[in-house]
Write a protein that holds these residues in place. Structure first.
Motif, PDB file in Angstrom:
ATOM      1  N   ARG A   1       0.859  -1.174   0.000  1.00  0.00           N
ATOM      2  CA  ARG A   1       0.000   0.000   0.000  1.00  0.00           C
ATOM      3  C   ARG A   1       0.896   1.224   0.000  1.00  0.00           C
ATOM      4  NH1 ARG A   1      -2.426   2.970   4.177  1.00  0.00           N
ATOM      5  NH2 ARG A   1      -4.450   3.829   3.636  1.00  0.00           N
TER       6      ARG A   1
ATOM      7  N   GLU B   1       0.695   5.283   0.102  1.00  0.00           N
ATOM      8  CA  GLU B   1      -0.004   6.547   0.248  1.00  0.00           C
ATOM      9  C   GLU B   1       0.840   7.668  -0.339  1.00  0.00           C
ATOM     10  OE1 GLU B   1      -2.216   7.367   4.029  1.00  0.00           O
ATOM     11  OE2 GLU B   1      -1.077   5.610   4.679  1.00  0.00           O
TER      12      GLU B   1
ATOM     13  N   ILE C   1      -9.092  -5.549   4.689  1.00  0.00           N
ATOM     14  CA  ILE C   1      -8.381  -5.858   3.451  1.00  0.00           C
ATOM     15  C   ILE C   1      -8.003  -7.329   3.437  1.00  0.00           C
ATOM     16  CG2 ILE C   1      -6.414  -5.298   1.987  1.00  0.00           C
ATOM     17  CD1 ILE C   1      -6.277  -2.584   3.332  1.00  0.00           C
TER      18      ILE C   1
ATOM     19  N   ILE D   1     -11.149  -4.948  -0.666  1.00  0.00           N
ATOM     20  CA  ILE D   1     -11.345  -4.015   0.436  1.00  0.00           C
ATOM     21  C   ILE D   1     -12.838  -3.957   0.719  1.00  0.00           C
ATOM     22  CG2 ILE D   1     -11.032  -1.672   1.304  1.00  0.00           C
ATOM     23  CD1 ILE D   1      -8.678  -1.359  -0.579  1.00  0.00           C
TER      24      ILE D   1
ATOM     25  N   SER E   1     -15.162   0.392   2.047  1.00  0.00           N
ATOM     26  CA  SER E   1     -14.071   1.356   1.849  1.00  0.00           C
ATOM     27  C   SER E   1     -14.238   2.601   2.713  1.00  0.00           C
ATOM     28  CB  SER E   1     -14.015   1.759   0.374  1.00  0.00           C
ATOM     29  OG  SER E   1     -13.836   0.629  -0.447  1.00  0.00           O
TER      30      SER E   1
ATOM     31  N   ASP F   1      -8.452   4.525   3.025  1.00  0.00           N
ATOM     32  CA  ASP F   1      -8.009   3.471   2.107  1.00  0.00           C
ATOM     33  C   ASP F   1      -7.487   4.051   0.795  1.00  0.00           C
ATOM     34  OD1 ASP F   1     -10.837   1.437   3.072  1.00  0.00           O
ATOM     35  OD2 ASP F   1      -8.797   1.458   3.894  1.00  0.00           O
TER      36      ASP F   1
ATOM     37  N   TYR G   1      -2.179   0.788  -4.707  1.00  0.00           N
ATOM     38  CA  TYR G   1      -1.908  -0.571  -4.247  1.00  0.00           C
ATOM     39  C   TYR G   1      -1.034  -1.255  -5.295  1.00  0.00           C
ATOM     40  CZ  TYR G   1      -5.261   0.358  -0.636  1.00  0.00           C
ATOM     41  OH  TYR G   1      -5.898   0.902   0.447  1.00  0.00           O
TER      42      TYR G   1
END
Lengths: 114, 110
Positions: free
Chosen positions: B37, B39, B62, B77, B80, B84, B88
Motif C-alpha cells: 500500500r 499513500e 483488506i 477491500i 471502503s 483506504d 496498491y
C-alpha cells in the motif's frame, strides 16, 4: 517502522555532475535495493546487494553504480547525471532475498537533473 | 521478460462500498506474491506476502487471494473508508528480485 534513512531527501543538480545517494539501515538486514519510480511505471530495480561487497544489476542499471562497504550502508552513484535520471529514488531492505519476506522502504529521494 | 499487470489502473469507489482489483503475473518460477500500500508522499508499506497456491490473507477490512497456477491475485477491500485511498502495488518475487506492477490507484469518494 524499519530503521531506513535516505539522504539527501531532495537534490537538484546539473547535467554532467556526479551524484551519490545514501541509504542507511539499522536493521542488520542482508539485502538492500535501489529503485527508481517514474510516472506510469512501477518501481524499477536499479541495483541490489546481497551482502557486503556483493552487488548485482537490476532492470535499469545503465548509468548507475553502487557500493556496499558496510552492512548498514548502500550507496547509489550517478557518475555523470543526465536529465533522464530525474526521478524519485527509493531504497529498500529485506531480511532475505527470497522466501516471501517483505521489503521495507525508505522515504525516498527526489532528484532533479537540470 | 517477466511482466506484472495490475488492473484497473485507477478506481473511484464510494465510501462504504466494497471493491477489488487484480494482479496478473507469470505462472512459472513462482516464489511469492507481494501486496503493498502506497499513500501519497509516503513510502510503500507491505500488506501481504503470499507463497502458496490458494493462500488467503486478511488484515482488517483488506484481504487477498492467490492463484499461482493461473497467475493472478485479487485484493479486496470491504466497506471502503477515506483512509483506504492509496496506490496498491503488487510484486512478483523471482530470483532474489521483485518485479513490480504499475499499481492500482484507489480513490474513495465521501
Amino acid at each position: 517502522d524499519a530503521g531506513i534513512t535516505q539522504s539527501p531527501r531532495h537534490k537538484v543538480t546539473e547535467t554532467g555532475t556526479p551524484v551519490t545517494l545514501r541509504c542507511h539501515q539499522t536493521e542488520n538486514h542482508r539485502y538492500m535495493y535501489w529503485y527508481r519510480q517514474d510516472p506510469g511505471h512501477g518501481l524499477r530495480l536499479i541495483h541490489y546487494s546481497y551482502g557486503v561487497k556483493d552487488t548485482d544489476k537490476g532492470e535499469v542499471s545503465d548509468g548507475y553504480s553502487v557500493s556496499r562497504s558496510k552492512t548498514e550502508d548502500f550507496l547509489l552513484t550517478l557518475e555523470s547525471a543526465t536529465s533522464s535520471q530525474t526521478s524519485v529514488y527509493f531504497c529498500a531492505i529485506s531480511m532475505t532475498g527470497v522466501g516471501g519476506q517483505p521489503q521495507h522502504f525508505g522515504d525516498g529521494t527526489r532528484l532533479s537533473i537540470l | 521478460i517477466l511482466n506484472v499487470e495490475q488492473s484497473p489502473q485507477s478506481l473511484h469507489v464510494q465510501e462504504g462500498d466494497s471493491t477489488n482489483f487484480t494482479c496478473s503475473f507469470p505462472s512459472s518460477n513462482f516464489y511469492a506474491l507481494h501486496w503493498y500500500r502506497w499513500e501519497t508522499a509516503k513510502s510503500p508499506e507491505a500488506l501481504f506476502v503470499m507463497t502458496l497456491n490458494g493462500d488467503e490473507k486478511k488484515k482488517g477490512r483488506i484481504s487477498a487471494t492467490l492463484n499461482t497456477k493461473e497467475g493472478y491475485s485479487y485484493l479486496y477491500i470491504k466497506g471502503s473508508q477515506p483512509e483506504d485511498s492509496a496506490t496498491y502495488l503488487c510484486a512478483f518475487e523471482s530470483n532474489y528480485q521483485l518485479i513490480w506492477g504499475a499499481g492500482t490507484k484507489l480513490i474513495i469518494k465521501p
